[in-house]
Scaffold this active site. Structure first.
Site, short mmCIF file in Angstrom:
data_model
loop_
_atom_site.label_atom_id
_atom_site.label_comp_id
_atom_site.label_asym_id
_atom_site.label_seq_id
_atom_site.Cartn_x
_atom_site.Cartn_y
_atom_site.Cartn_z
N ARG A 1 0.82 -1.22 0.00
CA ARG A 1 0.00 0.00 0.00
C ARG A 1 0.85 1.26 0.00
O ARG A 1 0.35 2.35 0.27
CB ARG A 1 -0.93 0.02 1.20
N ARG B 1 5.73 9.98 3.31
CA ARG B 1 6.88 9.82 4.20
C ARG B 1 8.16 9.79 3.37
O ARG B 1 8.13 9.61 2.16
CB ARG B 1 6.72 8.57 5.05
N ARG C 1 14.69 -2.66 3.11
CA ARG C 1 14.64 -3.37 4.39
C ARG C 1 15.44 -4.66 4.33
O ARG C 1 15.82 -5.10 3.25
CB ARG C 1 13.18 -3.80 4.68
N ASP D 1 10.87 -7.56 7.72
CA ASP D 1 10.47 -6.63 6.65
C ASP D 1 10.23 -5.22 7.19
O ASP D 1 10.02 -4.29 6.40
CB ASP D 1 9.22 -7.14 5.92
N ASN D 2 10.26 -5.06 8.49
CA ASN D 2 10.12 -3.71 9.07
C ASN D 2 11.45 -3.20 9.61
O ASN D 2 11.48 -2.23 10.36
CB ASN D 2 9.07 -3.72 10.18
N ASP E 1 8.08 1.83 9.57
CA ASP E 1 6.80 1.10 9.57
C ASP E 1 6.16 1.12 10.96
O ASP E 1 6.09 0.11 11.66
CB ASP E 1 6.98 -0.32 9.04
P1 AMP Z 1 3.11 -4.09 8.13
O1 AMP Z 1 3.03 -5.13 9.19
O2 AMP Z 1 2.12 -2.98 8.28
O3 AMP Z 1 4.49 -3.54 8.00
O4 AMP Z 1 2.72 -4.78 6.73
C1 AMP Z 1 3.12 -6.07 6.34
C2 AMP Z 1 2.80 -6.28 4.90
O5 AMP Z 1 1.39 -6.16 4.66
C3 AMP Z 1 3.44 -5.33 3.93
O6 AMP Z 1 3.71 -6.02 2.74
C4 AMP Z 1 2.36 -4.29 3.72
O7 AMP Z 1 2.50 -3.59 2.51
C5 AMP Z 1 1.13 -5.17 3.70
N1 AMP Z 1 -0.10 -4.44 4.06
C6 AMP Z 1 -0.46 -3.98 5.28
N2 AMP Z 1 -1.66 -3.40 5.24
C7 AMP Z 1 -2.08 -3.46 3.96
C8 AMP Z 1 -3.24 -3.02 3.26
N3 AMP Z 1 -4.24 -2.40 3.88
N4 AMP Z 1 -3.31 -3.26 1.93
C9 AMP Z 1 -2.33 -3.90 1.28
N5 AMP Z 1 -1.21 -4.34 1.89
C10 AMP Z 1 -1.07 -4.14 3.20
MG MG Z 2 5.86 -3.14 7.09
#
Ligand code: AMP
Ligand code: MG
Length: 486
Positions: free
Chosen positions: A91, A174, A181, A250-251, A260
């Site tokens: 996203r 941002r 990462r 990944d963060n 993130d």
């Molecule tokens: P995060 O834990 O927020 O860092 O996200 C983990 C993964 O999920 C990453 O690949 C994000 O891009 C994906 N992600 C989180 N929320 C969404 C969303 N609402 N739509 C699409 N991808 C998402």
């Molecule tokens: Mg993330």
């Protein structure tokens, strides 16, 4: 100062082979309103934010500058200990890099601007609540001197977004030197595409670690730099009482930046087991786990570099993590106690203090800020500090040792207090503060977001008009629950 439409994007990541990303345009909403803009960030980016030259629609991704080549980055990562083969920007879109006023290249990312090939089951959107938390969270960390991605703006839209409840959408603009990462490396390692690891490492080294490009073992040196930066970053998190909440690989930034922002939290009462992520039932990412999880994630990164370095060298580099973390952490904590030498006695004072603070539920930020006024000669003047402990004797025993140390080493109380006020913030972004700003913003009143931004960008200053934010959190703060949903 340049206007938005005249921003010249350099697009260094887009020059890498196509396997590293997917090119696509954002899918912004048609109508957007400005929730917040960060003047300090605009200045850094050399961007004119006068309303006549910059609109909310532009910040939301409508009408991108002509030089912009948007893309979603590919990455994978270990989530809660398990490898997930493909994540990627689900996203967020990289808009490209622009030269800042400091001459550095800053990579701009638009978060919440629609689905990408990596969205999996997600909608590609971000809600207002989590966008405000990211915006304020990263600027608060920057104010505290902790390396972090930054944020320029939040825009909102009235379109519904479905989470546990129906919420409204927002986007955050941002920026960071890079958003690459650990997981950006992992994806190629597990796909057995080892040539890509070298390409990505060379890209990062050339842009962000130029001093090691000529090193005889550049990839080992690169790993050592990431290890040291990560160790120092997590030492800073521990020293300010910050819990990230989702330390998946990944963060984890390849530059050692906080990134993130999800269900993060600044501690109120000192609690080593503090777990701010309601979805993390095992407490994998709780406060006191962060240093060891940092090393665990670094081992994941080191593994991906095995095609370029020897296993023995990687292990030796990882073995230095604890030492760097420990030295940096105790240097920071020693300074927070106003002590000059991080010797064994200072370490013992830090450790004992944290033990008794944990047992007595003492507010971390408040106590350390007040400790600047500690008197090593008059017990009476320490009554306020003492009263923060239920077990007064435990405080007295510690205070006696602390006073003895102060008297032996540095007696100038005024100078010590000045130093301590410069390292112990008066303000941190407690969950309830973000929550108050969010609830007002959901009613279209964005004044609290703006006020908090101003205060948190200078957290060591007094800001008398906002002194209520430097007090204990209200009782309802304990009821706030944060999950990964954002
Ligand atoms: P995060 O834990 O927020 O860092 O996200 C983990 C993964 O999920 C990453 O690949 C994000 O891009 C994906 N992600 C989180 N929320 C969404 C969303 N609402 N739509 C699409 N991808 C998402
Ligand atoms: Mg993330």
């Amino acid at each position: 100062m340049v206007s938005w439409k005249d921003l010249r994007f350099v697009n260094t990541f887009a020059q890498l082979p196509a396997v590293f990303y997917s090119r696509l345009a954002p899918a912004p909403y048609a109508e957007n309103y400005l929730v917040a803009i960060n003047p300090a960030a605009a200045q850094l980016l050399n961007l004119d934010i006068d309303a006549r030259s910059l609109s909310a629609d532009q910040l939301a991704g409508l009408d991108l500058p002509s030089t912009c080549e948007p893309l979603a980055m590919l990455y994978a990562g270990h989530q809660f200990g398990s490898y997930v083969p493909q994540l990627g920007d689900g996203r967020a879109l990289v808009l490209g890099d622009v030269y800042g006023a400091d001459g550095a290249l800053w990579e701009l990312q638009l978060k919440g601007a629609g689905p990408t090939p990596y969205s999996r089951r997600g909608d590609g959107r971000a809600v207002l609540r989590s966008s405000i938390r990211e915006f304020l969270g990263c600027e608060a960390m920057h104010g505290l001197g902790v390396p972090t991605t930054r944020a320029l703006s939040i825009t909102g839209s009235d379109e519904p977004v479905y989470r546990e409840q129906v919420e409204t959408a927002a986007t955050v603009l941002r920026f960071a030197p890079t958003h690459v990462r650990f997981g950006s490396f992992e994806v190629h390692y597990y796909r057995n595409q080892h040539a890509n690891i070298k390409i990505l490492a060379d890209y990062i080294i050339a842009r962000h670690y130029p001093e090691i490009a000529v090193h005889p073992q550049p990839y080992l040196e690169f790993l050592s730099h990431v290890i040291a930066r990560t160790a120092r970053l997590i030492a800073q998190w521990q020293a300010v009482g910050f819990t990230h909440g989702v330390m998946n690989s990944d963060n984890m930034s390849i530059l050692g930046l906080t990134m993130d922002y999800g269900p993060f939290g600044f501690m109120d009462a000192y609690n080593p087991g503090y777990n701010c992520n309601h979805s993390d039932s095992g407490g994998r990412y709780s406060f006191d786990q962060q240093p060891s999880i940092g090393l665990w994630n670094l081992a994941c990164l080191a593994q991906t570099l095995i095609p370029l370095i020897s296993v023995e060298d990687a292990k030796a580099a990882l073995a230095r993590y604890e030492e760097v973390f420990d030295a940096h952490y105790f240097a920071l904590m020693t300074a927070k106690l106003g002590l000059v030498q991080a010797d064994d006695e200072a370490r013992a004072l830090v450790t004992t203090l944290l033990e008794i603070m944990a047992k007595n539920n003492v507010d971390y930020t408040l106590f350390l800020r007040r400790l600047g006024g500690f008197s090593s000669v008059s017990q009476d003047r320490n009554a306020e500090l003492r009263d923060m402990f239920l077990d007064r004797e435990a405080f007295d025993a510690w205070a006696g040792r602390y006073a003895a140390r102060l008297m032996r080493t540095n007696c100038d109380a005024a100078a010590r207090k000045r130093r301590m006020l410069g390292v112990n913030p008066k303000y941190v972004l407690r969950n309830y503060m973000a929550q108050s700003a969010i609830e007002k913003a959901q009613q279209k009143d964005f004044s609290e977001v703006e006020a908090l931004l101003r205060v948190l960008q200078q957290p060591f200053a007094e800001h008398p008009a906002y002194a209520h934010y430097a007090d204990y959190p209200p009782a309802w703060a304990e009821q706030i629950e944060l999950s990964c949903s954002s």
